[in-house]
Write a protein that holds these residues in place. Structure first.
Motif, PDB file in Angstrom:
ATOM      1  N   GLY A 144      -6.040  -1.807  -6.440  1.00 43.71           N
ATOM      2  CA  GLY A 144      -4.955  -0.853  -6.270  1.00 43.71           C
ATOM      3  C   GLY A 144      -5.129  -0.051  -5.001  1.00 43.71           C
ATOM      4  O   GLY A 144      -5.461   1.146  -5.058  1.00 43.71           O
ATOM      5  N   ASP A 145      -4.925  -0.700  -3.850  1.00 42.05           N
ATOM      6  CA  ASP A 145      -5.029  -0.058  -2.539  1.00 42.05           C
ATOM      7  C   ASP A 145      -6.408   0.571  -2.329  1.00 42.05           C
ATOM      8  O   ASP A 145      -6.534   1.718  -1.903  1.00 42.05           O
ATOM      9  CB  ASP A 145      -3.925   1.003  -2.372  1.00 42.05           C
ATOM     10  N   TYR A 204       1.361   2.655  -3.417  1.00 43.77           N
ATOM     11  CA  TYR A 204       0.225   3.397  -3.949  1.00 43.77           C
ATOM     12  C   TYR A 204       0.153   4.791  -3.325  1.00 43.77           C
ATOM     13  O   TYR A 204      -0.247   5.759  -3.986  1.00 43.77           O
ATOM     14  CB  TYR A 204      -1.060   2.606  -3.731  1.00 43.77           C
ATOM     15  N   PRO A 217      -3.626   3.802  -8.414  1.00 40.30           N
ATOM     16  CA  PRO A 217      -4.431   3.573  -7.210  1.00 40.30           C
ATOM     17  C   PRO A 217      -5.917   3.600  -7.572  1.00 40.30           C
ATOM     18  O   PRO A 217      -6.342   4.357  -8.448  1.00 40.30           O
ATOM     19  CB  PRO A 217      -4.062   4.761  -6.314  1.00 40.30           C
ATOM     20  N   SER A 225       0.825  -1.209   0.000  1.00 42.18           N
ATOM     21  CA  SER A 225       0.000   0.000   0.000  1.00 42.18           C
ATOM     22  C   SER A 225       0.858   1.258   0.000  1.00 42.18           C
ATOM     23  O   SER A 225       0.439   2.307  -0.511  1.00 42.18           O
ATOM     24  CB  SER A 225      -0.948   0.002   1.193  1.00 42.18           C
ATOM     25  N   PRO A 275       2.559  -3.686  -7.651  1.00 43.25           N
ATOM     26  CA  PRO A 275       2.896  -2.381  -8.224  1.00 43.25           C
ATOM     27  C   PRO A 275       3.438  -2.440  -9.648  1.00 43.25           C
ATOM     28  O   PRO A 275       3.352  -1.447 -10.377  1.00 43.25           O
ATOM     29  CB  PRO A 275       3.953  -1.834  -7.257  1.00 43.25           C
ATOM     30  N   GLY A 306       0.141  -2.291 -11.133  1.00 43.97           N
ATOM     31  CA  GLY A 306      -0.550  -1.116 -10.624  1.00 43.97           C
ATOM     32  C   GLY A 306       0.052   0.197 -11.084  1.00 43.97           C
ATOM     33  O   GLY A 306      -0.651   1.211 -11.161  1.00 43.97           O
TER      34      GLY A 306
END
Length: 292
Positions: free
Chosen positions: A242-243, A52, A279, A49, A271, A274
């Motif tokens: 995405g978080d 993000y 996010p 997280s 990521p 992502g």
């Protein structure tokens, strides 16, 4: 002969499933401010997280293929142990990972381990769509199928795994070349949340322009209703995010309540992927006998 299934960290699988099924994972890399991070490293728990958060703060994440020294170490360990290899690789339309790794593995096999067998399959998938594909191939292996039979099943079934997703901020798709700068700007002004899918050759294709976040999430649920194979309640459904765990849980809870699905896997989006969707991405994956 024994064989090992190898995939990439782009498959987004949690470590407990990797370990439970004896999978090997080739780690992709990403960079933030010049520092290199592995997207997966066995035994290492990373708070994804935070990456993000970095993106929301304006940091740009760049990505790269699995380092060949890591690929080399993993495949040689398997070949030395007397195992053949089935490699299920990241969508070749989205990354050079598959082509790069398959050519390298085959070169090592032919030069140093000619007695070993190697099969490779382009999953035409990413994130937990790739993960769902890998887990399905594992079931075929565990039924006692040979390396060649399992690889053929994988090739025959790549297009039965549906990928639908939506994003919160269009600038990441624009940055990655999926949208023009003008379209991204106009869409942002109008609160457009595109719904995209992965087509039959593995490309990301915008399909619908939805106004508002809640409606875009509902569209994912509608896609499951329209296209998921029956019986829906017996499906394994996967959701990458995405978080934005609450949004992913909303989609998962609705699918559970409306269709009786009990096997739902939710995981934060690697990521490496992502970075290109941003996010707020929510991606839904399931098995279909209709439109992929």
């Amino acid at each position: 002969m024994p064989y090992t299934i190898i995939t990439d960290s782009s498959s987004n699988l949690p470590e407990h499933l990797i370990d439970a099924h004896g999978l090997k994972v080739l780690p992709l890399e990403f960079m933030v401010d010049g520092q290199v991070y592995y997207s997966y490293l066995k035994g290492s728990v990373t708070d994804l997280s935070k990456f993000y958060t970095m993106m929301r703060e304006g940091k740009i994440i760049t990505t790269s293929l699995p380092p060949l020294e890591d690929v080399n170490a993993i495949i040689r360990e398997e070949f030395e142990a007397g195992n053949d290899i089935l490699y299920l690789g990241f969508d070749s339309a989205l990354s050079g990972t598959y082509d790069n790794c398959t050519s390298y593995i085959e070169r090592v096999r032919s030069e140093d381990y000619p007695e070993r067998k190697f099969e490779c399959v382009d999953t035409k998938a990413a994130a937990l769509g790739q993960g769902l594909f890998v887990l399905s191939v594992v079931k075929v292996r565990d039924e006692g199928k040979s390396l060649e039979e399992t690889a053929q099943w994988a090739r025959d079934n790549t297009l039965t795994f549906a990928h639908w997703f939506t994003v919160e901020d269009l600038k990441y798709l624009q940055r990655g070349g999926r949208l023009s700068k003008g379209a991204a700007f106009a869409g942002s002004l109008l609160s457009i949340k595109p719904v995209l899918h992965v087509d039959d050759i593995g490309r990301l294709i915008p399909r619908e322009k939805i106004r508002g976040r809640k409606k875009s999430l509902q569209t994912l649920i509608d896609k499951f209703k329209e296209a998921a194979s029956e019986p829906k309640s017996e499906q394994m459904v996967c959701i990458s995010h995405g978080d934005c765990l609450e949004d992913a849980q909303f989609v998962g809870n609705q699918i559970a309540e409306q269709f009786g699905v009990t096997n739902i896997l939710i995981n934060i989006l690697d990521p490496v992927i992502g970075a290109h969707s941003g996010p707020g991405t929510v991606a839904l994956f399931f098995i279909t006998d209709k439109e992929r």
